[in-house]
Design an enzyme around this catalytic site. Sequence first.
Site: not given
Length: 231
Positions: A58, A137, A153, A157
């Site tokens: 994890d 990425s 998001y 990145k």
Amino acid sequence: MPQTWMITGANRGIGLALTMELVRRGDHVVAAARDPWGGALAELAAEHVGGITPLELDVTSDESVAAASAALAGKPIDVLLNNAGVYGPRDRQSAFEMDFDAWREVFEVNVYAPLRVAQAFLPNVEAGAGRKIATISSRMGSIGSNPAGNIAYRSSKAAVNMTMVVFGDAVKDRNVSVLLFHPGWVRTDMGGGGADIAPSESAAGLIATIDGSGMAQTQSFRTWQGETIPW
């Protein structure tokens, strides 16, 4: 000569496609996932006995990463590939409405985890012949070319790009290359059925580009086909 790759998020999407491509060409894959013993990954491991080492991991847990690192102590890794990632909510990612709890979760997986994993498995990479750490990425993290929408998001990145560039600078004198890639718009659960390319196409391109990369390409941000992306 066969290589050993470690891939996070190896049980689905691009991670599973990468694992398939690599074991079919004779490489060994440490396939890391929260549940690496189920579904398509288990079927692939049964087809390629000895080609895949399942690893419970994890990436958001310090304890899980430490346990996985201990399990692989002394095992050389030629390429460490941070692939695990999440998109976040499909709504409430705008400049005017944001799910801040979800944003924190996106950063946990997309930003903190790649560094956590890179730190933990750096000794394994240093023991390998490839000495490469790659991170998936996205072109959506390019500030220069993508200014609108999907804040959680996109910001994650952009942040992982900076994080891994700084990490790359820190390990440069150890002869470890650190690489960042946009995998293309891929037909996965994240990319959706209308995406441009199949996971197998992205995986084949990523593998070829990583194979051809070294210290001359460290801290670069490129597509799966090796084309430079503006920061």
